[in-house]
Design a protein around this motif. Structure first.
Motif, PDB file in Angstrom:
ATOM      1  N   TYR A   1       0.819  -1.217   0.000  1.00 52.55           N
ATOM      2  CA  TYR A   1       0.000   0.000   0.000  1.00 52.55           C
ATOM      3  C   TYR A   1       0.856   1.273   0.000  1.00 52.55           C
ATOM      4  CZ  TYR A   1      -3.950   3.030   1.251  1.00 52.55           C
ATOM      5  OH  TYR A   1      -4.916   4.009   1.250  1.00 52.55           O
ATOM      6  N   ILE A   2       1.959   1.279   0.757  1.00 52.91           N
ATOM      7  CA  ILE A   2       2.706   2.536   0.976  1.00 52.91           C
ATOM      8  C   ILE A   2       4.033   2.628   0.234  1.00 52.91           C
ATOM      9  CG2 ILE A   2       1.645   2.919   3.237  1.00 52.91           C
ATOM     10  CD1 ILE A   2       4.381   2.089   4.503  1.00 52.91           C
TER      11      ILE A   2
ATOM     12  N   PHE B   1      -1.553   8.434  -4.325  1.00 55.74           N
ATOM     13  CA  PHE B   1      -3.003   8.598  -4.328  1.00 55.74           C
ATOM     14  C   PHE B   1      -3.395   9.275  -3.018  1.00 55.74           C
ATOM     15  CE2 PHE B   1      -1.926   4.199  -3.195  1.00 55.74           C
ATOM     16  CZ  PHE B   1      -2.407   4.117  -1.900  1.00 55.74           C
ATOM     17  N   PRO B   2      -4.577   9.857  -2.945  1.00 53.62           N
ATOM     18  CA  PRO B   2      -4.983  10.563  -1.735  1.00 53.62           C
ATOM     19  C   PRO B   2      -4.915   9.675  -0.493  1.00 53.62           C
ATOM     20  CG  PRO B   2      -6.528  11.016  -3.521  1.00 53.62           C
ATOM     21  CD  PRO B   2      -5.603   9.926  -4.001  1.00 53.62           C
TER      22      PRO B   2
ATOM     23  N   LYS C   1      -9.282   1.140   5.730  1.00 53.65           N
ATOM     24  CA  LYS C   1     -10.398   2.090   5.703  1.00 53.65           C
ATOM     25  C   LYS C   1     -10.403   2.867   4.384  1.00 53.65           C
ATOM     26  CE  LYS C   1     -12.271   5.913   8.434  1.00 53.65           C
ATOM     27  NZ  LYS C   1     -12.013   6.749   9.628  1.00 53.65           N
ATOM     28  N   ASN C   2      -9.234   3.352   3.966  1.00 53.33           N
ATOM     29  CA  ASN C   2      -9.137   4.082   2.696  1.00 53.33           C
ATOM     30  C   ASN C   2      -9.568   3.210   1.518  1.00 53.33           C
ATOM     31  OD1 ASN C   2      -8.139   6.290   4.071  1.00 53.33           O
ATOM     32  ND2 ASN C   2      -6.028   6.015   3.401  1.00 53.33           N
ATOM     33  N   THR C   3      -9.168   1.952   1.547  1.00 54.78           N
ATOM     34  CA  THR C   3      -9.524   1.023   0.469  1.00 54.78           C
ATOM     35  C   THR C   3     -11.031   0.789   0.424  1.00 54.78           C
ATOM     36  OG1 THR C   3      -7.363  -0.049   0.572  1.00 54.78           O
ATOM     37  CG2 THR C   3      -9.161  -1.316  -0.419  1.00 54.78           C
ATOM     38  N   ILE C   4     -11.627   0.565   1.581  1.00 52.92           N
ATOM     39  CA  ILE C   4     -13.073   0.341   1.645  1.00 52.92           C
ATOM     40  C   ILE C   4     -13.827   1.571   1.135  1.00 52.92           C
ATOM     41  CG2 ILE C   4     -15.029   0.028   3.225  1.00 52.92           C
ATOM     42  CD1 ILE C   4     -13.121  -1.772   4.930  1.00 52.92           C
ATOM     43  N   ILE C   5     -13.420   2.743   1.585  1.00 49.30           N
ATOM     44  CA  ILE C   5     -14.082   3.984   1.146  1.00 49.30           C
ATOM     45  C   ILE C   5     -13.920   4.172  -0.360  1.00 49.30           C
ATOM     46  CG2 ILE C   5     -13.971   6.510   1.285  1.00 49.30           C
ATOM     47  CD1 ILE C   5     -13.333   6.110   4.319  1.00 49.30           C
ATOM     48  N   PHE C   6     -12.721   3.921  -0.877  1.00 45.34           N
ATOM     49  CA  PHE C   6     -12.456   4.037  -2.314  1.00 45.34           C
ATOM     50  C   PHE C   6     -13.394   3.123  -3.116  1.00 45.34           C
ATOM     51  CE2 PHE C   6     -10.216   2.281  -6.033  1.00 45.34           C
ATOM     52  CZ  PHE C   6     -10.012   3.439  -6.774  1.00 45.34           C
TER      53      PHE C   6
END
Length: 188
Positions: free
Chosen positions: A128-129, A135-136, A158-163
């Protein structure tokens, strides 16, 4: 397996862009393993092989998932998830890697799972990092990763789920379960 031999095998499977990503994941995984007390060699190996099956035909990955004991419900979700379990199988079969820690880190680097091991967390987060990602929200996760592996993992998931939700895409249940598991551990 030593680094150069592993990289040679993987390079044959990937585009140049994905190979550069793999090198970034490898360096990030090594750094995280050193910081959080993980096995550096295993982290290096899992990072090198994490995208081994990324460009295999969907039919081949589907067949592996169907025939090798992986949860078949995975086939009802985005095919981007498939290269992780298919990769685990192919890395064992084609590269001869048999270490369960390395194989499980490859298997769960896209979906996560409840009660992730240290190695699984390292590879998920390194993917991821790694420095080539832009990416945002990634810079915030990188900063938190310097202080807390679990907090950074929570942010990444959390970022992945929201995306995915913003794109009206399905979210694999294990990803939700992983998030919930990590949150519950913080509450305890």
């Amino acid at each position: 397996m030593e680094r150069e031999a592993a990289l040679k095998l993987v390079k044959e499977q990937l585009t140049d862009h994905r190979y550069q990503h793999t090198l970034g994941v490898m360096e990030t995984a090594i750094s995280l393993a050193k910081q959080y007390g993980g096995d550096v060699h295993k982290a290096e190996l899992a990072a090198i092989f994490h995208d081994y099956a990324k460009f295999r035909p969907k039919e081949e990955m589907s067949e592996i998932i169907s025939n090798q004991g992986f949860p078949k419900d995975l086939l009802h979700f985005n095919s981007e998830l498939w290269h992780a379990p298919a990769g685990m199988y192919l890395v064992e079969k084609e590269a001869g890697i048999r270490d369960p820690e390395v194989l499980d880190a490859i298997r769960y680097h896209t979906s996560g799972r409840p009660a992730m091991t240290l190695m699984e967390k390292i590879i998920y987060l390194a993917d991821y990092i790694e420095p080539g990602r832009h990416f945002p929200g990634v810079d915030e996760v990188r900063a938190v990763a310097k202080e807390s592996l679990d907090q950074a993992l929570i942010m990444a998931i959390k970022n992945t789920i929201i995306f995915l939700m913003k794109k009206n895409q399905t979210v694999y249940p294990d990803t939700f379960y992983t998030y919930n598991d990590l949150i519950k551990k913080l509450e305890d």
